[in-house]
Motif scaffolding. Structure first.
Motif, PDB file in Angstrom:
ATOM      1  N   TRP A  73     -29.560 -19.025  -4.989  1.00  0.00           N
ATOM      2  CA  TRP A  73     -30.614 -19.891  -6.218  1.00  0.00           C
ATOM      3  C   TRP A  73     -32.389 -19.532  -6.752  1.00  0.00           C
ATOM      4  O   TRP A  73     -33.442 -19.212  -6.058  1.00  0.00           O
ATOM      5  CB  TRP A  73     -30.626 -21.382  -5.626  1.00  0.00           C
ATOM      6  CG  TRP A  73     -29.351 -22.057  -6.289  1.00  0.00           C
ATOM      7  CD1 TRP A  73     -28.195 -22.042  -5.265  1.00  0.00           C
ATOM      8  CD2 TRP A  73     -28.684 -21.859  -7.266  1.00  0.00           C
ATOM      9  NE1 TRP A  73     -27.397 -22.660  -5.361  1.00  0.00           N
ATOM     10  CE2 TRP A  73     -27.437 -23.179  -6.496  1.00  0.00           C
ATOM     11  CE3 TRP A  73     -29.051 -22.242  -8.867  1.00  0.00           C
ATOM     12  CZ2 TRP A  73     -26.283 -23.147  -7.536  1.00  0.00           C
ATOM     13  CZ3 TRP A  73     -27.821 -22.327  -9.112  1.00  0.00           C
ATOM     14  CH2 TRP A  73     -26.321 -23.208  -9.300  1.00  0.00           C
ATOM     15  N   TYR A  74     -32.618 -18.903  -7.687  1.00  0.00           N
ATOM     16  CA  TYR A  74     -33.632 -18.754  -8.952  1.00  0.00           C
ATOM     17  C   TYR A  74     -33.851 -19.672  -9.514  1.00  0.00           C
ATOM     18  O   TYR A  74     -32.807 -19.857 -10.243  1.00  0.00           O
ATOM     19  CB  TYR A  74     -33.952 -17.582  -8.790  1.00  0.00           C
ATOM     20  CG  TYR A  74     -33.396 -16.086  -7.807  1.00  0.00           C
ATOM     21  CD1 TYR A  74     -32.154 -15.780  -7.040  1.00  0.00           C
ATOM     22  CD2 TYR A  74     -34.902 -15.355  -7.262  1.00  0.00           C
ATOM     23  CE1 TYR A  74     -32.482 -14.994  -6.090  1.00  0.00           C
ATOM     24  CE2 TYR A  74     -34.529 -14.955  -6.606  1.00  0.00           C
ATOM     25  CZ  TYR A  74     -32.997 -14.597  -5.273  1.00  0.00           C
ATOM     26  OH  TYR A  74     -32.919 -13.300  -4.708  1.00  0.00           O
ATOM     27  N   ARG A  75     -35.152 -19.384 -10.347  1.00  0.00           N
ATOM     28  CA  ARG A  75     -35.019 -20.285 -10.845  1.00  0.00           C
ATOM     29  C   ARG A  75     -36.008 -19.540 -12.302  1.00  0.00           C
ATOM     30  O   ARG A  75     -37.199 -18.898 -11.714  1.00  0.00           O
ATOM     31  CB  ARG A  75     -36.158 -21.141 -11.250  1.00  0.00           C
ATOM     32  CG  ARG A  75     -36.423 -22.254 -12.785  1.00  0.00           C
ATOM     33  CD  ARG A  75     -37.250 -23.089 -12.073  1.00  0.00           C
ATOM     34  NE  ARG A  75     -38.612 -23.653 -11.330  1.00  0.00           N
ATOM     35  CZ  ARG A  75     -39.652 -24.455 -10.463  1.00  0.00           C
ATOM     36  NH1 ARG A  75     -38.478 -25.939 -11.306  1.00  0.00           N
ATOM     37  NH2 ARG A  75     -40.019 -24.520 -10.619  1.00  0.00           N
ATOM     38  N   GLN A  76     -35.459 -19.412 -13.673  1.00  0.00           N
ATOM     39  CA  GLN A  76     -36.129 -18.036 -14.429  1.00  0.00           C
ATOM     40  C   GLN A  76     -36.686 -18.847 -15.448  1.00  0.00           C
ATOM     41  O   GLN A  76     -35.939 -19.609 -16.126  1.00  0.00           O
ATOM     42  CB  GLN A  76     -35.904 -17.375 -14.976  1.00  0.00           C
ATOM     43  CG  GLN A  76     -36.153 -15.941 -15.583  1.00  0.00           C
ATOM     44  CD  GLN A  76     -35.854 -14.972 -16.785  1.00  0.00           C
ATOM     45  OE1 GLN A  76     -33.625 -15.256 -16.233  1.00  0.00           O
ATOM     46  NE2 GLN A  76     -35.898 -13.260 -16.823  1.00  0.00           N
ATOM     47  N   GLU A 116     -37.696 -15.973  -9.550  1.00  0.00           N
ATOM     48  CA  GLU A 116     -38.169 -16.731  -8.788  1.00  0.00           C
ATOM     49  C   GLU A 116     -36.765 -18.066  -7.702  1.00  0.00           C
ATOM     50  O   GLU A 116     -36.417 -18.434  -8.515  1.00  0.00           O
ATOM     51  CB  GLU A 116     -39.102 -18.327  -8.804  1.00  0.00           C
ATOM     52  CG  GLU A 116     -40.785 -17.419 -10.216  1.00  0.00           C
ATOM     53  CD  GLU A 116     -41.409 -18.234 -10.115  1.00  0.00           C
ATOM     54  OE1 GLU A 116     -42.643 -18.620  -9.615  1.00  0.00           O
ATOM     55  OE2 GLU A 116     -41.136 -19.193 -10.902  1.00  0.00           O
ATOM     56  N   PHE A 117     -38.047 -17.242  -6.612  1.00  0.00           N
ATOM     57  CA  PHE A 117     -36.434 -17.725  -5.097  1.00  0.00           C
ATOM     58  C   PHE A 117     -36.686 -19.167  -5.256  1.00  0.00           C
ATOM     59  O   PHE A 117     -37.836 -19.705  -4.708  1.00  0.00           O
ATOM     60  CB  PHE A 117     -36.716 -17.314  -4.173  1.00  0.00           C
ATOM     61  CG  PHE A 117     -36.520 -17.815  -2.740  1.00  0.00           C
ATOM     62  CD1 PHE A 117     -36.630 -17.998  -2.076  1.00  0.00           C
ATOM     63  CD2 PHE A 117     -34.794 -17.630  -2.838  1.00  0.00           C
ATOM     64  CE1 PHE A 117     -36.489 -18.362  -0.761  1.00  0.00           C
ATOM     65  CE2 PHE A 117     -34.189 -17.180  -1.496  1.00  0.00           C
ATOM     66  CZ  PHE A 117     -34.663 -18.524  -0.713  1.00  0.00           C
ATOM     67  N   LEU A 118     -35.389 -19.600  -4.928  1.00  0.00           N
ATOM     68  CA  LEU A 118     -35.541 -21.177  -4.249  1.00  0.00           C
ATOM     69  C   LEU A 118     -34.601 -21.442  -3.445  1.00  0.00           C
ATOM     70  O   LEU A 118     -35.385 -22.240  -3.205  1.00  0.00           O
ATOM     71  CB  LEU A 118     -34.650 -21.722  -5.844  1.00  0.00           C
ATOM     72  CG  LEU A 118     -35.090 -22.839  -7.237  1.00  0.00           C
ATOM     73  CD1 LEU A 118     -34.214 -22.956  -7.945  1.00  0.00           C
ATOM     74  CD2 LEU A 118     -37.173 -22.574  -7.577  1.00  0.00           C
ATOM     75  N   THR A 119     -33.878 -21.392  -3.159  1.00  0.00           N
ATOM     76  CA  THR A 119     -33.313 -21.320  -1.950  1.00  0.00           C
ATOM     77  C   THR A 119     -32.256 -20.193  -1.294  1.00  0.00           C
ATOM     78  O   THR A 119     -31.580 -19.572  -2.453  1.00  0.00           O
ATOM     79  CB  THR A 119     -32.555 -22.798  -1.808  1.00  0.00           C
ATOM     80  OG1 THR A 119     -32.507 -23.109  -0.502  1.00  0.00           O
ATOM     81  CG2 THR A 119     -31.746 -22.793  -2.457  1.00  0.00           C
ATOM     82  N   TYR A 120     -31.808 -20.079  -0.202  1.00  0.00           N
ATOM     83  CA  TYR A 120     -30.958 -19.444   0.134  1.00  0.00           C
ATOM     84  C   TYR A 120     -29.479 -19.802   1.041  1.00  0.00           C
ATOM     85  O   TYR A 120     -29.816 -20.421   1.687  1.00  0.00           O
ATOM     86  CB  TYR A 120     -31.637 -17.979   0.908  1.00  0.00           C
ATOM     87  CG  TYR A 120     -30.758 -17.753   2.118  1.00  0.00           C
ATOM     88  CD1 TYR A 120     -31.259 -17.200   3.439  1.00  0.00           C
ATOM     89  CD2 TYR A 120     -30.274 -16.428   1.513  1.00  0.00           C
ATOM     90  CE1 TYR A 120     -30.592 -16.590   4.017  1.00  0.00           C
ATOM     91  CE2 TYR A 120     -29.331 -15.434   2.499  1.00  0.00           C
ATOM     92  CZ  TYR A 120     -29.316 -15.962   4.115  1.00  0.00           C
ATOM     93  OH  TYR A 120     -28.980 -15.419   5.181  1.00  0.00           O
ATOM     94  N   PHE A 121     -28.341 -19.507   1.227  1.00  0.00           N
ATOM     95  CA  PHE A 121     -27.754 -20.220   2.263  1.00  0.00           C
ATOM     96  C   PHE A 121     -27.031 -18.380   2.550  1.00  0.00           C
ATOM     97  O   PHE A 121     -26.785 -17.668   1.955  1.00  0.00           O
ATOM     98  CB  PHE A 121     -26.515 -20.771   1.218  1.00  0.00           C
ATOM     99  CG  PHE A 121     -26.996 -21.555   0.943  1.00  0.00           C
ATOM    100  CD1 PHE A 121     -27.422 -21.906  -0.266  1.00  0.00           C
ATOM    101  CD2 PHE A 121     -26.176 -22.844   1.394  1.00  0.00           C
ATOM    102  CE1 PHE A 121     -27.817 -23.446  -1.425  1.00  0.00           C
ATOM    103  CE2 PHE A 121     -27.216 -24.129   1.065  1.00  0.00           C
ATOM    104  CZ  PHE A 121     -27.396 -24.342   0.007  1.00  0.00           C
ATOM    105  N   GLN A 122     -25.941 -18.464   4.028  1.00  0.00           N
ATOM    106  CA  GLN A 122     -25.512 -17.815   4.535  1.00  0.00           C
ATOM    107  C   GLN A 122     -24.457 -18.962   4.944  1.00  0.00           C
ATOM    108  O   GLN A 122     -24.432 -19.865   6.005  1.00  0.00           O
ATOM    109  CB  GLN A 122     -26.296 -17.289   5.791  1.00  0.00           C
ATOM    110  CG  GLN A 122     -25.746 -16.173   6.703  1.00  0.00           C
ATOM    111  CD  GLN A 122     -26.451 -14.708   7.440  1.00  0.00           C
ATOM    112  OE1 GLN A 122     -27.182 -14.160   7.131  1.00  0.00           O
ATOM    113  NE2 GLN A 122     -25.863 -14.562   8.538  1.00  0.00           N
TER     114      GLN A 122
END
Lengths: 116, 115
Positions: A34-37, A44-50
């Motif tokens: 997830w990114y926010r612009q 801008e990076f918010l969070t990451y899932f694998q």
């Protein structure tokens, strides 16, 4: 599969309300971001899932934000008690997780949030 | 920390001309990847081209080429024979090949192609 899908495309909400966005990644992609612009800026990076595990969160992700990816498929991003500063485009991206030219992140069309 | 700098807020080019969009980056990691994305008014980020830090040759994809100068930490995008449909925001991004492999974006360049 035609790509990363986000829903809704647009959301207008009153300050203080909760909102939830959904992202459906490309089916075989194990990584989801997830990114926010904000206007005039790059994402801008918010969070990451694998798969289903949330492995990294940005300091931009305040306590009012929560993200999930149950069963490693679609993901949701919830914002509680929205503030006017939350107004932005929220972009979801997915990738296969292998480094190199074949693992570029594919982005959805985003959810544009307006908090009034 | 990684940083991407795009110093051209806007570029105006005549159709069919070539255009170079500038990008410089900063990282202390030896292994990284550089990307260019196009964002039309619809909002979707469209992948254009990728360059790995260890790649010996500059990347090319159709009308797009990446002028990678590692010593200068620059990764400029060159679009040859520009078309009206190339008008959009262009973002340079870097990914460190570790951990989350998240992308760090620059502020973008708005490219306008004039007929």
């Amino acid at each position: 599969d035609t790509g990363v899908s986000q829903d809704p495309r647009h959301k207008i909400t009153k300050r203080g309300q909760n909102v939830t966005f959904r992202c459906d990644p490309i089916s075989e992609h194990n990584r989801l971001y997830w990114y926010r612009q904000t206007l005039g800026q790059g994402p801008e990076f918010l969070t990451y899932f694998q798969n289903e595990a949330q492995l990294e969160k940005s300091r931009l992700l305040s306590d009012r934000f929560s993200a999930e990816r149950p069963k490693g498929s679609f993901s949701t991003l919830e914002i509680q008690r929205t503030e006017q500063g939350d107004s932005a485009m929220y972009l979801c991206a997915s990738s296969l997780g292998v480094t190199g030219s074949g693992s570029e992140a594919f982005f959805g069309q985003g959810t544009r949030l307006t908090v009034v | 920390a990684q940083k991407i700098t795009q110093t051209q807020p806007g570029m105006f080019v005549q159709e069919k001309e070539a255009v170079t969009l500038d990008c410089t980056y900063d990282t202390s990691d030896p292994s990284y990847g550089l990307f260019w994305y196009k964002q039309p008014s619809s909002g979707e980020m469209i992948f254009l081209i990728y360059q790995g830090s260890y790649d010996q040759q500059n990347a090319t994809e159709g009308r797009y080429s990446l002028n990678f100068q590692k010593a200068r930490k620059s990764a400029n995008l060159v679009i040859s024979a520009s078309q009206l449909g190339d008008s959009a925001m262009y973002f340079c991004a870097m990914r460190v090949i570790q951990g989350a492999q998240k992308l760090v974006f620059g502020q973008g360049t708005r490219l306008t192609i004039n007929p």
